[in-house]
Design a protein around this motif. Structure first.
Motif, PDB file in Angstrom:
ATOM      1  N   PRO B  62       0.730  -1.249  -0.119  1.00  0.00           N
ATOM      2  CA  PRO B  62       0.130   0.096   0.128  1.00  0.00           C
ATOM      3  C   PRO B  62       0.838   1.359  -0.073  1.00  0.00           C
ATOM      4  O   PRO B  62       0.396   2.510  -0.039  1.00  0.00           O
ATOM      5  N   ALA B 108      -2.946  -5.047   3.609  1.00  0.00           N
ATOM      6  CA  ALA B 108      -3.515  -4.101   4.549  1.00  0.00           C
ATOM      7  C   ALA B 108      -4.482  -4.919   5.353  1.00  0.00           C
ATOM      8  O   ALA B 108      -5.000  -4.453   6.340  1.00  0.00           O
ATOM      9  N   THR B 110      -7.133  -6.922   7.910  1.00  0.00           N
ATOM     10  CA  THR B 110      -6.894  -7.769   9.329  1.00  0.00           C
ATOM     11  C   THR B 110      -6.739  -9.411   9.266  1.00  0.00           C
ATOM     12  O   THR B 110      -6.549  -9.833   9.978  1.00  0.00           O
ATOM     13  N   GLY B 159       5.891  -1.607   2.186  1.00  0.00           N
ATOM     14  CA  GLY B 159       5.626  -0.782   3.507  1.00  0.00           C
ATOM     15  C   GLY B 159       4.590  -1.608   4.308  1.00  0.00           C
ATOM     16  O   GLY B 159       3.964  -0.754   5.539  1.00  0.00           O
ATOM     17  N   PRO B 162       4.189  -5.033  10.124  1.00  0.00           N
ATOM     18  CA  PRO B 162       2.831  -5.379  11.172  1.00  0.00           C
ATOM     19  C   PRO B 162       2.420  -4.170  12.098  1.00  0.00           C
ATOM     20  O   PRO B 162       3.311  -3.590  12.662  1.00  0.00           O
ATOM     21  N   GLY B 163       1.099  -4.162  12.199  1.00  0.00           N
ATOM     22  CA  GLY B 163       0.538  -2.956  12.936  1.00  0.00           C
ATOM     23  C   GLY B 163       0.788  -1.574  12.285  1.00  0.00           C
ATOM     24  O   GLY B 163       0.460  -0.514  12.883  1.00  0.00           O
ATOM     25  N   LYS B 164       1.275  -1.232  11.235  1.00  0.00           N
ATOM     26  CA  LYS B 164       1.413  -0.183  10.423  1.00  0.00           C
ATOM     27  C   LYS B 164       0.600  -0.306   9.250  1.00  0.00           C
ATOM     28  O   LYS B 164      -0.549  -0.001   9.284  1.00  0.00           O
ATOM     29  N   LEU B 165       1.153  -0.722   8.304  1.00  0.00           N
ATOM     30  CA  LEU B 165       0.258  -0.825   6.917  1.00  0.00           C
ATOM     31  C   LEU B 165      -0.253  -2.273   6.723  1.00  0.00           C
ATOM     32  O   LEU B 165      -1.124  -2.638   5.964  1.00  0.00           O
ATOM     33  N   ARG B 167      -2.129  -4.698   8.825  1.00  0.00           N
ATOM     34  CA  ARG B 167      -3.073  -4.902  10.158  1.00  0.00           C
ATOM     35  C   ARG B 167      -3.399  -5.831  10.469  1.00  0.00           C
ATOM     36  O   ARG B 167      -4.898  -6.276  10.698  1.00  0.00           O
TER      37      ARG B 167
END
Lengths: 83, 351
Positions: B62, B108, B110, B159, B162-165, B167
């Motif tokens: 992303p 991106a 979950t 990019g 984990p926990g950034k782009l 999810r």
């Protein structure tokens, strides 16, 4: 528009597309698993921000969004992606 | 003459520890030690393939990072790839960047989804890509490092940290590396790439975003219908994206012994797909109790069915990819999709 939990993701994705100061309307996380009356409450809380995003001058919104920080309950171990 | 490499140079003490401390601190690793991507090593990978370092392979979501041959080579070196794996990584990346693969969503979401790479054809044997015992597990350099290189490209160029782009709520171990070959020698059917329009002599990669393998254990059945009934029961579950979303491609990896049992009853691949379309189903009554009910993307007329109606996991029999892989034993694997993504197959090569 996204929940507070995903504001950082939405902001980074907007920046990746070159929309550095895009206004993002934030509602409380989560949206999944809510009862209809809770969804209605979230929507009601968001109305004012949506109206602002659509009516306030672009320069004003850009300034507000440039360094906006949205608090989340969950600690995410990171620095801004495009810092 | 070799072209200039453009990547930023980092000056660091000439020890593995110092390099790894720096790369980990900058978020450039998957947590495991990397091979330092020195100019010599990166150049060697590019030269072995005859690649132009400035050529753009594509834009990786992303973050919309630009994947050039140079930074693909850098990540290959970091992952521990041999230079001859480089074209496989490039081809898999190009395939992942096709719109129907939906890399943006896969990066991106979950959901834990990771891209699985399936290598077919003579190159799979030449490169020793493991298609036999433990092909999804550790032990084979090609599987481990081709898969790892793609993950490093997804995080370093795309990019998706984990926990950034990225999810993903929990992720899955196959996000470290997820690459197998098909066990063409022990398959009773035409290999995946031939089914998808290539010749047996072609070498291809097929990429598809799926969950880690769910085991299908059937030590009892001695018929196609028996083995496939166990497969169908493992496939149709409430907690799976494709149950509610669709259409998309999912993957059934049959162990060679299960495949032989199925083929012995004269089932072709098309028969297997048709059987699983008919039998991997859940009653509407149950699907309404949880999962993604309310967010489902299925034909509206399904809602008019009776509560007892059995709704298919597959929207179409041909949505299922069938691959034969593994060693001896009575195990197969089910790999459900992200729910909004399709497989892409490409010839291995720099173009």
């Amino acid at each position: 528009m996204c929940t507070d939990e995903f504001y950082g993701l939405g902001r980074a994705e907007a920046e990746a597309l070159g929309l550095i100061t895009l206004p993002i309307v934030v509602v409380e996380h989560p949206m999944g698993g809510l009862r209809p009356d809770e969804v209605h409450e979230r929507a009601t809380q968001a109305v004012e921000e949506i109206v602002r995003a659509l009516t306030v001058a672009r320069e004003v919104l850009a300034e507000e969004n440039r360094n906006r920080v949205v608090e989340t309950r969950r600690r995410v171990r990171d620095k801004p992606l495009f810092a | 003459m070799a072209k200039t490499l453009h990547a930023e140079r980092s000056r660091v003490a000439d020890t593995l520890e110092a390099v790894n401390r720096l790369y980990y601190a900058r978020g450039w690793t998957d947590g495991l030690p990397i091979v330092p991507p020195t100019e010599e090593r990166v150049q060697e990978a590019l030269d072995a393939a005859g690649a132009d370092p400035e050529e753009v392979v594509g834009i990786v979501p992303p973050k919309r990072g630009e994947a050039t041959m140079e930074n693909v080579a850098i990540n290959c070196v970091m992952a521990g790839c041999l230079p001859q794996y480089f074209p496989v990584v490039v081809s898999a990346l190009r395939a992942m960047l096709e719109p129907q693969f939906n890399l943006f969503g896969i990066q991106a979401t979950t959901h834990p989804v990771a891209p699985l790479v399936i290598v077919n054809g003579p190159l799979a044997r030449d490169l020793d890509v493991n298609a036999s015992y433990g092909c999804f597990g550790p032990g084979a350099r090609a599987n481990a490092t081709i898969g790892r290189a793609l993950r490093l490209i997804m995080t370093n160029v795309g990019g998706a940290l984990p926990g950034k782009l990225d999810r993903a709520t929990q992720g899955q171990p196959s996000k470290y590396a997820f690459c197998i070959a098909e066990n063409e020698d022990e398959s009773p059917w035409e290999p995946l790439h031939v089914e998808r329009g290539y010749t047996a002599e072609d070498s291809t990669v097929t990429v598809i975003g799926v969950e880690s393998p769910h085991n299908i254990n059937d030590h009892v059945s001695q018929s196609a219908v028996g083995v496939l009934a166990t497969c169908a029961d493992t496939m149709a579950v409430m907690g799976s994206n494709p149950t509610y979303l669709g259409p998309s491609n999912c993957v059934l990896v049959l162990g060679p012994e299960h495949a032989a049992t199925v083929a012995r009853d004269r089932f072709r691949k098309a028969d297997v797909k048709r059987f699983l379309y008919e039998h991997a189903r859940k009653p509407l009554r149950q699907l309404r109790r949880g999962g993604m009910y309310g967010m489902q993307d299925w034909p509206s007329w399904w809602e008019t069915a009776s509560d007892d109606a059995l709704l298919p996991l597959l929207r179409d029999p041909d949505d299922l990819l069938i691959v034969v892989a593994g060693g001896a034993g009575k195990h197969s694997a089910w790999l459900p999709s992200f729910g909004a993504n399709f497989a892409v197959t490409r010839l291995v090569g720099l173009r």
